[in-house]
Design a protein around this motif. Structure first.
Motif, mmCIF file in Angstrom:
data_model
loop_
_atom_site.group_PDB
_atom_site.id
_atom_site.type_symbol
_atom_site.label_atom_id
_atom_site.label_comp_id
_atom_site.label_asym_id
_atom_site.label_seq_id
_atom_site.Cartn_x
_atom_site.Cartn_y
_atom_site.Cartn_z
ATOM 1 N N PRO A 1 16.238 -9.376 -2.799
ATOM 2 C CA PRO A 1 15.329 -9.828 -1.730
ATOM 3 C C PRO A 1 14.667 -8.702 -0.951
ATOM 4 C CG PRO A 1 17.630 -10.168 -1.109
ATOM 5 C CD PRO A 1 17.636 -9.777 -2.555
ATOM 6 N N TRP A 2 15.310 -7.533 -0.863
ATOM 7 C CA TRP A 2 14.724 -6.429 -0.102
ATOM 8 C C TRP A 2 13.492 -5.874 -0.821
ATOM 9 C CZ3 TRP A 2 20.000 -6.686 -1.210
ATOM 10 C CH2 TRP A 2 20.800 -7.100 -0.132
ATOM 11 N N THR A 3 13.588 -5.717 -2.143
ATOM 12 C CA THR A 3 12.438 -5.260 -2.920
ATOM 13 C C THR A 3 11.309 -6.282 -2.847
ATOM 14 O OG1 THR A 3 13.746 -3.900 -4.437
ATOM 15 C CG2 THR A 3 11.629 -4.707 -5.246
ATOM 16 N N ALA A 4 11.654 -7.559 -2.979
ATOM 17 C CA ALA A 4 10.632 -8.604 -2.925
ATOM 18 C C ALA A 4 9.912 -8.597 -1.581
ATOM 19 C CB ALA A 4 11.267 -9.966 -3.188
ATOM 20 N N ARG B 1 7.736 -5.266 -1.281
ATOM 21 C CA ARG B 1 6.556 -5.293 -2.140
ATOM 22 C C ARG B 1 5.694 -6.537 -1.931
ATOM 23 N NH1 ARG B 1 8.075 -3.390 -8.123
ATOM 24 N NH2 ARG B 1 7.787 -5.630 -8.427
ATOM 25 N N GLN B 2 6.120 -7.437 -1.047
ATOM 26 C CA GLN B 2 5.398 -8.684 -0.791
ATOM 27 C C GLN B 2 5.194 -9.483 -2.076
ATOM 28 O OE1 GLN B 2 1.955 -8.192 1.785
ATOM 29 N NE2 GLN B 2 2.941 -6.573 2.961
ATOM 30 N N ASP B 3 6.224 -9.454 -2.940
ATOM 31 C CA ASP B 3 6.114 -10.095 -4.249
ATOM 32 C C ASP B 3 5.924 -11.602 -4.166
ATOM 33 O OD1 ASP B 3 6.324 -7.746 -5.667
ATOM 34 O OD2 ASP B 3 8.469 -7.925 -6.044
ATOM 35 N N ARG B 4 6.460 -12.210 -3.121
ATOM 36 C CA ARG B 4 6.456 -13.676 -3.057
ATOM 37 C C ARG B 4 5.240 -14.234 -2.328
ATOM 38 N NH1 ARG B 4 12.942 -13.681 -1.771
ATOM 39 N NH2 ARG B 4 13.576 -13.084 -3.881
ATOM 40 N N LEU B 5 4.308 -13.351 -1.967
ATOM 41 C CA LEU B 5 3.070 -13.790 -1.332
ATOM 42 C C LEU B 5 1.962 -13.879 -2.378
ATOM 43 C CD1 LEU B 5 2.992 -11.634 1.935
ATOM 44 C CD2 LEU B 5 3.705 -14.014 1.694
ATOM 45 N N GLU B 6 1.186 -14.934 -2.295
ATOM 46 C CA GLU B 6 0.025 -15.040 -3.164
ATOM 47 C C GLU B 6 -1.011 -13.994 -2.744
ATOM 48 O OE1 GLU B 6 -0.604 -16.957 -5.873
ATOM 49 O OE2 GLU B 6 1.523 -17.492 -5.738
ATOM 50 N N PRO B 7 -1.742 -13.417 -3.703
ATOM 51 C CA PRO B 7 -2.778 -12.450 -3.322
ATOM 52 C C PRO B 7 -3.776 -13.067 -2.356
ATOM 53 C CG PRO B 7 -2.391 -12.384 -5.695
ATOM 54 C CD PRO B 7 -1.634 -13.578 -5.162
ATOM 55 N N SER B 8 -3.964 -12.417 -1.217
ATOM 56 C CA SER B 8 -4.925 -12.899 -0.227
ATOM 57 C C SER B 8 -5.433 -11.709 0.563
ATOM 58 C CB SER B 8 -4.280 -13.917 0.720
ATOM 59 O OG SER B 8 -3.238 -13.329 1.463
ATOM 60 N N GLU B 9 -6.618 -11.836 1.099
ATOM 61 C CA GLU B 9 -7.200 -10.752 1.886
ATOM 62 C C GLU B 9 -6.483 -10.689 3.233
ATOM 63 O OE1 GLU B 9 -11.450 -10.095 1.479
ATOM 64 O OE2 GLU B 9 -11.591 -10.038 3.660
ATOM 65 N N ARG B 10 -5.824 -9.560 3.500
ATOM 66 C CA ARG B 10 -4.990 -9.469 4.700
ATOM 67 C C ARG B 10 -4.654 -8.011 5.003
ATOM 68 N NH1 ARG B 10 -1.599 -10.837 0.386
ATOM 69 N NH2 ARG B 10 0.274 -9.517 0.178
ATOM 70 N N ARG C 1 1.815 -3.289 0.295
ATOM 71 C CA ARG C 1 3.221 -3.382 0.681
ATOM 72 C C ARG C 1 3.413 -3.208 2.181
ATOM 73 N NH1 ARG C 1 6.643 -0.346 -4.137
ATOM 74 N NH2 ARG C 1 5.217 -0.860 -5.849
ATOM 75 N N HIS C 2 4.619 -3.621 2.639
ATOM 76 C CA HIS C 2 5.049 -3.285 3.982
ATOM 77 C C HIS C 2 5.378 -1.795 4.034
ATOM 78 C CE1 HIS C 2 5.268 -7.308 5.620
ATOM 79 N NE2 HIS C 2 6.047 -7.728 4.635
ATOM 80 N N VAL D 1 16.140 -0.276 6.484
ATOM 81 C CA VAL D 1 16.913 -1.313 5.802
ATOM 82 C C VAL D 1 16.179 -1.796 4.560
ATOM 83 C CG1 VAL D 1 17.869 -3.638 5.993
ATOM 84 C CG2 VAL D 1 18.090 -2.040 7.901
ATOM 85 N N ARG D 2 14.928 -2.246 4.743
ATOM 86 C CA ARG D 2 14.187 -2.812 3.623
ATOM 87 C C ARG D 2 13.909 -1.764 2.556
ATOM 88 N NH1 ARG D 2 9.840 -5.673 6.343
ATOM 89 N NH2 ARG D 2 8.957 -3.592 6.632
ATOM 90 N N GLY D 3 13.404 -0.597 2.984
ATOM 91 C CA GLY D 3 13.115 0.461 2.022
ATOM 92 C C GLY D 3 14.380 1.050 1.418
ATOM 93 N N GLY D 4 15.434 1.181 2.254
ATOM 94 C CA GLY D 4 16.678 1.749 1.753
ATOM 95 C C GLY D 4 17.334 0.873 0.708
ATOM 96 N N MET D 5 17.394 -0.432 0.972
ATOM 97 C CA MET D 5 18.002 -1.340 -0.006
ATOM 98 C C MET D 5 17.159 -1.439 -1.272
ATOM 99 S SD MET D 5 20.871 -2.182 1.198
ATOM 100 C CE MET D 5 21.339 -3.537 0.121
#
Length: 308
Positions: free
Chosen positions: A166-169, A172-181, A144-145, A150-154
């Motif tokens: 959208p803040w949770t997504a 949590r980086q929900d909309r990113l495909e799993p990748s080494e990063r 996660r970020h 703002v992001r964590g509060g929302m």
């Protein structure tokens, strides 16, 4: 002879989870391992039984229920040191890396070796974490970020009632495909840690009894110039049954307390006092709501069970 890789797990009456953890570990790496059970006061006798069944297991009694980070720090201090200064039964250990994992983790084939290989590709990685699956096979958002205000509060405010917000997504980086990063932080339920990086930030912050110690660790590693690297080619399953389900209301309250500690640390200046007061009040109100709701659900389930 190759020195052992130390695997630290914190136990607190782990039940059948511990045996699955230990049995599956042999499939996770080809390297010799020593498992250190940092025990916070188990009463089920399971860690003692594990000593008899697994010759590479060690039991370290912490003396009390110290919490996760404190127990890990004690195990590291005893079992990871210069090879000429080990204490007692501490084995010859690899001083560069060690594993920290919950005892309700089930290891995927080669998962630790894959993490170690990734560490070679990321020389500034202080922590590396695998893809974590829930018992139903779904992917847990373990990378996660950092939780900005703002992001964590929302995420905290609307997440319980609007799961797809959208803040949770984003958090949590929900909309990113799993990748080494590199990521902001990694779930503390399973981590490969570089000893040099862990020492540079003095390990886990022991003010956190449970929750947020992994968020804090990731943030302090990044602040010290290290990276937190997500390695989804390594997989584990996390059963989440060790301690979090025993007293959900207590755990929810602890989560909010730890969240305030984390956020207050990041806004410490005198002129940020009104912000800290606002955060404290908001978290107290949210804790009251979710803890009360949890207790009502438990009472309702208990009432139904009594009626049967």
């Amino acid at each position: 002879m190759t020195p052992d890789l130390i695997v630290v797990t914190v136990t607190y009456s782990p039940g059948p989870h511990l045996d699955r953890f230990l049995a599956s570990l042999s499939h996770a790496t080809e390297r010799p391992t020593t498992i250190v059970m940092a025990d916070n006061g188990s009463t089920d006798g399971v860690p003692e039984e594990a000593l008899e069944r697994y010759p590479n297991a060690r039991l370290l009694h912490t003396g009390a229920n110290l919490g996760y980070g404190s127990a890990v720090n004690r195990a590291v201090r005893k079992y990871l040191a210069a090879e000429d200064s080990f204490e007692g039964d501490a084995p010859a250990a690899d001083p560069e890396f060690f594993i920290v994992a919950n005892p309700d983790v089930v290891w995927g084939p080669g998962s630790i070796d894959v993490l170690l290989e990734a560490a070679e590709r990321w020389p500034r990685a202080g922590s590396l974490g695998p893809l974590i699956r829930d018992p139903d096979g779904s992917i847990y958002p373990s990378a996660r970020h950092q939780p900005s205000l703002v992001r964590g509060g929302m995420h905290a405010v609307v997440g319980p009632v609007w799961k797809s917000n959208p803040w949770t997504a984003a958090y949590r980086q929900d909309r990113l495909e799993p990748s080494e990063r590199p990521v902001g932080w990694l779930s503390g339920s399973c981590l490969l840690l570089r000893r040099q990086a862990f020492d540079a930030i003095a390990g886990f912050d022991e003010r956190y009894f449970m929750y947020m110690e992994d968020v804090d660790l990731g943030d302090r590693l990044a602040g010290a110039g290290w990276q937190n690297v997500y390695v989804p080619s390594a997989e584990v399953l996390h059963d989440k049954g060790h301690s979090t389900g025993r007293d959900p209301a207590r755990n929810l309250a602890a989560h909010h307390t730890s969240t305030y500690t984390f956020l207050a640390d990041r806004h410490p200046r005198w002129w940020q006092a009104p912000l800290r007061w606002t955060i404290r009040s908001a978290l107290a109100a949210r804790a009251g709501l979710v803890v009360g709701n949890s207790r009502r659900k438990i009472a309702k389930r208990k009432g139904r069970a009594d009626d049967e």
